[in-house]
Write a protein that holds these residues in place. Structure first.
Motif, PDB file in Angstrom:
ATOM      1  N   THR A 177       7.357   5.630   8.468  1.00 46.05           N
ATOM      2  CA  THR A 177       7.586   6.535   6.752  1.00 46.05           C
ATOM      3  C   THR A 177       7.373   5.282   6.023  1.00 46.05           C
ATOM      4  OG1 THR A 177       8.939   7.479   8.378  1.00 46.05           O
ATOM      5  CG2 THR A 177       9.831   7.046   6.650  1.00 46.05           C
ATOM      6  N   TRP A 178       7.204   6.017   5.136  1.00 46.69           N
ATOM      7  CA  TRP A 178       7.580   4.886   3.456  1.00 46.69           C
ATOM      8  C   TRP A 178       8.595   4.999   2.740  1.00 46.69           C
ATOM      9  CZ3 TRP A 178       5.577   0.881   1.197  1.00 46.69           C
ATOM     10  CH2 TRP A 178       5.565   0.551   0.198  1.00 46.69           C
ATOM     11  N   VAL A 179       9.967   4.053   2.937  1.00 45.68           N
ATOM     12  CA  VAL A 179      10.768   4.150   2.121  1.00 45.68           C
ATOM     13  C   VAL A 179      10.732   3.320   0.446  1.00 45.68           C
ATOM     14  CG1 VAL A 179      13.157   2.993   2.598  1.00 45.68           C
ATOM     15  CG2 VAL A 179      11.317   3.800   4.712  1.00 45.68           C
ATOM     16  N   PHE A 180      11.015   4.466  -0.569  1.00 42.81           N
ATOM     17  CA  PHE A 180      11.145   4.127  -1.458  1.00 42.81           C
ATOM     18  C   PHE A 180      11.472   2.890  -1.569  1.00 42.81           C
ATOM     19  CE2 PHE A 180      10.228   8.610  -2.562  1.00 42.81           C
ATOM     20  CZ  PHE A 180       8.817   8.697  -1.857  1.00 42.81           C
ATOM     21  N   ALA A 181      13.186   2.613  -1.786  1.00 45.67           N
ATOM     22  CA  ALA A 181      13.907   2.126  -2.022  1.00 45.67           C
ATOM     23  C   ALA A 181      13.768   0.691  -1.877  1.00 45.67           C
ATOM     24  CB  ALA A 181      14.976   2.098  -1.470  1.00 45.67           C
ATOM     25  N   SER A 182      12.766   0.347  -0.491  1.00 48.06           N
ATOM     26  CA  SER A 182      13.261  -0.944  -0.830  1.00 48.06           C
ATOM     27  C   SER A 182      11.740  -1.058   0.109  1.00 48.06           C
ATOM     28  CB  SER A 182      13.219  -1.331   1.287  1.00 48.06           C
ATOM     29  OG  SER A 182      12.401  -0.086   2.073  1.00 48.06           O
ATOM     30  N   ARG A 183      10.518  -0.520  -0.818  1.00 50.49           N
ATOM     31  CA  ARG A 183       9.174   0.135  -0.882  1.00 50.49           C
ATOM     32  C   ARG A 183       8.525  -0.577   0.627  1.00 50.49           C
ATOM     33  NH1 ARG A 183       6.811   2.039  -4.596  1.00 50.49           N
ATOM     34  NH2 ARG A 183       4.476   0.775  -3.860  1.00 50.49           N
ATOM     35  N   SER A 184       8.347  -0.029   1.652  1.00 46.84           N
ATOM     36  CA  SER A 184       8.395  -1.011   2.760  1.00 46.84           C
ATOM     37  C   SER A 184       8.289   0.687   3.725  1.00 46.84           C
ATOM     38  CB  SER A 184       9.254  -1.644   3.093  1.00 46.84           C
ATOM     39  OG  SER A 184      11.012  -1.283   3.420  1.00 46.84           O
ATOM     40  N   TRP A 185       7.420  -0.152   5.021  1.00 40.13           N
ATOM     41  CA  TRP A 185       6.972   1.020   6.078  1.00 40.13           C
ATOM     42  C   TRP A 185       8.189   0.582   6.546  1.00 40.13           C
ATOM     43  CZ3 TRP A 185       3.475   4.812   5.391  1.00 40.13           C
ATOM     44  CH2 TRP A 185       2.667   4.960   4.613  1.00 40.13           C
ATOM     45  N   ARG A 186       7.885   2.273   7.724  1.00 35.91           N
ATOM     46  CA  ARG A 186       9.674   1.908   8.668  1.00 35.91           C
ATOM     47  C   ARG A 186       8.927   3.061   9.971  1.00 35.91           C
ATOM     48  NH1 ARG A 186      14.998   4.624   7.166  1.00 35.91           N
ATOM     49  NH2 ARG A 186      14.169   6.506   7.368  1.00 35.91           N
ATOM     50  N   TYR A 187       8.852   2.044  11.456  1.00 33.61           N
ATOM     51  CA  TYR A 187       8.996   3.272  12.007  1.00 33.61           C
ATOM     52  C   TYR A 187       9.620   4.527  12.145  1.00 33.61           C
ATOM     53  CZ  TYR A 187       8.801   4.399  17.223  1.00 33.61           C
ATOM     54  OH  TYR A 187       8.787   5.388  18.083  1.00 33.61           O
ATOM     55  N   LYS A 188       8.851   5.781  12.047  1.00 27.98           N
ATOM     56  CA  LYS A 188       9.388   7.313  11.906  1.00 27.98           C
ATOM     57  C   LYS A 188      10.245   7.240  12.684  1.00 27.98           C
ATOM     58  CE  LYS A 188       9.850  11.443  10.781  1.00 27.98           C
ATOM     59  NZ  LYS A 188      10.945  11.989  10.255  1.00 27.98           N
ATOM     60  N   GLY A 189      10.568   6.742  14.050  1.00 28.91           N
ATOM     61  CA  GLY A 189      11.811   7.163  14.762  1.00 28.91           C
ATOM     62  C   GLY A 189      13.042   6.947  14.995  1.00 28.91           C
ATOM     63  N   TYR A 190      12.500   5.462  13.852  1.00 28.92           N
ATOM     64  CA  TYR A 190      13.924   4.752  13.491  1.00 28.92           C
ATOM     65  C   TYR A 190      14.809   5.593  11.902  1.00 28.92           C
ATOM     66  CZ  TYR A 190      12.914   1.210  16.747  1.00 28.92           C
ATOM     67  OH  TYR A 190      12.753   0.699  18.316  1.00 28.92           O
ATOM     68  N   SER A 191      14.534   6.228  11.393  1.00 29.43           N
ATOM     69  CA  SER A 191      15.220   7.681  10.509  1.00 29.43           C
ATOM     70  C   SER A 191      16.892   7.427  10.901  1.00 29.43           C
ATOM     71  CB  SER A 191      14.320   8.323  10.207  1.00 29.43           C
ATOM     72  OG  SER A 191      12.681   7.743   9.396  1.00 29.43           O
ATOM     73  N   VAL A 192      16.543   7.723  12.183  1.00 31.17           N
ATOM     74  CA  VAL A 192      18.647   8.606  12.690  1.00 31.17           C
ATOM     75  C   VAL A 192      18.749   7.680  13.812  1.00 31.17           C
ATOM     76  CG1 VAL A 192      17.936  11.445  12.401  1.00 31.17           C
ATOM     77  CG2 VAL A 192      16.832   9.189  14.529  1.00 31.17           C
ATOM     78  N   MET A 193      19.671   7.691  14.552  1.00 33.48           N
ATOM     79  CA  MET A 193      20.290   6.689  15.125  1.00 33.48           C
ATOM     80  C   MET A 193      19.897   6.562  16.287  1.00 33.48           C
ATOM     81  SD  MET A 193      22.727   5.053  13.501  1.00 33.48           S
ATOM     82  CE  MET A 193      24.128   4.429  14.093  1.00 33.48           C
TER      83      MET A 193
END
Length: 638
Positions: A177-193
């Motif tokens: 997942t690309w997060v605009f605010a931090s301009r960084s990639w994140r593991y999609k599974g960690y989008s939720v709790m």
């Protein structure tokens, strides 16, 4: 809201609805709704309301849909804005799509897995390197676009490189997942709790997960479980919240079992399933419908890719043929009816229901909600993360008269400055239109105990506090409109909502002040159970030390946003650092962003690494930062 009755015993639906007492109740309810709804509810005219506008007679079946392009000629301004809106772009095909995420060879790590995003020969790829195997996916779809971008793609591991248009196994949800605010990639599974995962996963299929809320399907597909009940097997349209209290519930009824079963049979056949016979009972057809969508639903079965006009306005083919026949937010058909569990279906409630079709679910199996309620309780509280706003709003105090569109423009991207202004005293006009007794300085100051011109007199700031976990590591407003003095919020939730502004206050200071100002009484034993025996402790510090995960995230992010007390926030940095290795990686991300804001520099800690590794890295960072020793009284962790 697409929600069935809480228990099967409460559902009184005859085997063949066409006459009798149950029908009379439904027809009466619809007549009341028609009288109350005006243009917003979309109810049809009656003999008692000859001047009411004509409404579409059916807007739930696939044949009732015209497609968004049919709206262009008559509604050019709205259509142009809609095409450029984040909601319309909720799903888009990769070819020709605007993509913010850089596929430049960047990678992210999840324990021992490495995910790499790159571009070759004009196509975008995601490579997943596991310890024992490697996978390569060609990106086919972009999902989202307001604060982040997710991706779907086909597995081309065994194909010549670069990939051809073929693939096997269907489109998968990709783990980046690309997060605009931090301009960084994140593991999609960690989008939720969810807790820390041992590895990445690419098992989720796009057509079995995101497709329902991120695209346009006929309304009938979303009503299978409302008509059947909560025991219908899971399928893509089953995002109903069966734990809504009856007073806020929406109930779907069949008006003609035979014809409705036939219509659902048409839908089953269209998506590629086997049509049930004409003698099959409706309940069995609904089960077959859920199974068919689960197995066969795909891009070819959509009314259109992304959120189209009719995803909210309902099928509007009749309106497209004759503009004098208006569309309706109310599901309308001779085959079924949707009515509120209690109360009148006001225009606002129909609009809110349209929004809550998707903005309603309690994501994942995270066990807690706000108001201290476990998710498994009969009536849980509000959602703690983004995307439950529609559900939360319906639980609050203004849902019968106020709609989501009072504050949000569904046809375009929200103006951030305008939304922020609503949380100042200038935004009070929206609330005063109903609460007219506060239309003067004396009344506002007597009610709020703050100066009428100050931030403390903002209706939204107090009654919709920022405490929900947003998609970009910042807090969003809690949409269950209530009061920071509500007993459940004070005695079950951390932090006390007044501490979201008054970050330096103790539990006793705030609880005592609320008691004096508003004549309340709070159970000190309950407060000690939340914050520890010493109620002189700082609210946010004690929440970080003792809170549930979502409460800790709210406290940490509040400190990160408290720019008026940066020095004080720095004192709490040693308390925040352990959150970097939290059990829930999403909470780690909130802590990292808060620390970077508080300290004014990068926090060089990979929070996607295993918890033990993160703890060691966080300790090194803290030692290098050399903060001042904290003198804040904080409760010991239980």
């Amino acid at each position: 809201m697409r929600s069935s009755l809480a228990t099967g015993a409460m559902r009184a639906r005859p085997a063949r609805v066409g006459c009798g007492a149950t029908v009379a109740v439904v027809v009466l309810a619809l007549a009341i709704a028609a009288a109350a709804c005006g243009h917003g509810g979309g109810s049809s005219s009656t003999a008692h309301d000859a001047h009411a506008p004509r409404r579409v007679s059916s807007n739930v079946l696939r044949k009732d849909y015209a497609g968004s392009a049919a709206c262009k000629d008559c509604h050019p301004k709205e259509y142009a804005a809609w095409l450029d809106s984040p909601m319309h772009d909720m799903t888009r095909l990769i070819d020709g799509a605007r993509v913010q995420a850089p596929f430049d060879g960047a990678s992210l790590r999840v324990r021992d897995d490495v995910v790499t995003m790159f571009e070759q020969d004009g196509a975008r790829f995601v490579r997943v390197d596991h310890a024992a195997r490697h996978q390569l996916f060609r990106v086919t779809k972009v999902i989202g676009g307001r604060v982040r971008e997710d991706f779907a793609g086909i597995d081309v591991t065994d194909e010549p490189h670069p990939a051809t248009d073929s693939g096997y196994g269907g489109e998968r949800i990709l783990p980046a997942t690309w997060v605009f605010a931090s301009r960084s990639w994140r593991y999609k599974g960690y989008s939720v709790m969810v807790p820390e995962r041992p590895s990445t996963s690419t098992r989720a299929r796009w057509a079995q997960t995101c497709i329902g809320c991120h695209n346009t399907l006929p309304t009938v597909d979303y009503l299978f479980d409302d008509l059947y009940g909560p025991k219908l097997p899971s399928y893509q349209g089953k995002v109903s919240d069966h734990l809504m209290p009856p007073s806020r519930d929406w109930v779907a009824h069949s008006l003609d079992d035979g014809e409705l079963a036939h219509a659902i049979g048409d839908e089953i056949a269209l998506v590629g399933g086997d049509r049930p016979g004409d003698d099959v009972p409706l309940d069995a057809v609904l089960r077959a419908g859920a199974a068919a969508l689960r197995k066969h639903l795909d891009e070819k079965s959509l009314v259109e890719v992304g959120i189209g006009c009719e995803a909210c306005h309902g099928g509007a083919a009749e309106h497209a043929r004759d503009p004098h026949v208006l569309p309706s937010f109310e599901p309308r058909s001779d085959l079924l009816a949707v009515v509120p569990g209690k109360g009148t279906a006001s225009p606002a409630r129909w609009i809110d229901r349209a929004c809550a079709k998707c903005h309603t679910v309690l994501f994942t199996r995270y066990p807690w909600t706000w108001e201290g309620a476990p998710r498994s309780s009969a009536v849980p509280g509000g959602s703690t993360t983004n995307s439950g706003e529609g559900r939360d709003f319906q639980l609050g105090g203004c849902a019968s008269q106020m709609s989501c569109t009072h504050c949000h423009d569904p046809h375009a991207a929200d103006d951030r400055a305008a939304l922020d202004a609503m949380a100042t005293v200038s935004g009070n006009t929206k609330c005063i239109s109903c609460h007219i007794k506060y239309d003067n300085v004396i009344a506002v100051e007597a009610h709020s105990h703050h100066k009428a011109s100050g931030a403390g007199a903002s209706c939204v700031a107090c009654h919709m506090p920022k405490k929900n976990m947003g998609l970009d590591y910042e807090l969003e407003r809690y949409h269950r409109i209530g009061s920071p003095t509500d007993r459940l919020r004070v005695e079950r939730d951390r932090p006390l909502e007044c501490a979201l502004c008054h970050t330096d206050k103790s539990v006793e200071e705030l609880a005592g002040t609320m008691e004096r100002w508003w004549g309340k009484r709070y159970d000190r034993a309950a407060l000690r159970g939340l914050y520890g025996d010493d109620l002189g402790v700082n609210v946010l510090a004690a929440t970080i030390a003792r809170g549930k995960p979502h409460e800790q995230a709210a406290a940490v992010a509040t400190l990160g946003a408290a720019t008026d007390s940066v020095a004080r926030a720095k004192e709490l940095v040693p308390l925040i650092v352990p959150i970097l290795s939290h059990e829930y990686p999403l909470v780690r991300l909130f802590a990292k962003r808060a620390l970077e804001t508080i300290t004014g520099g990068p926090v060089d800690v990979d929070v996607g690494a295993p918890a033990a590794e993160v703890r060691a890295s966080a300790a090194r960072w803290l030692d290098q930062w050399k903060p001042r020793a904290t003198n804040v009284r904080a409760a010991a962790a239980p």
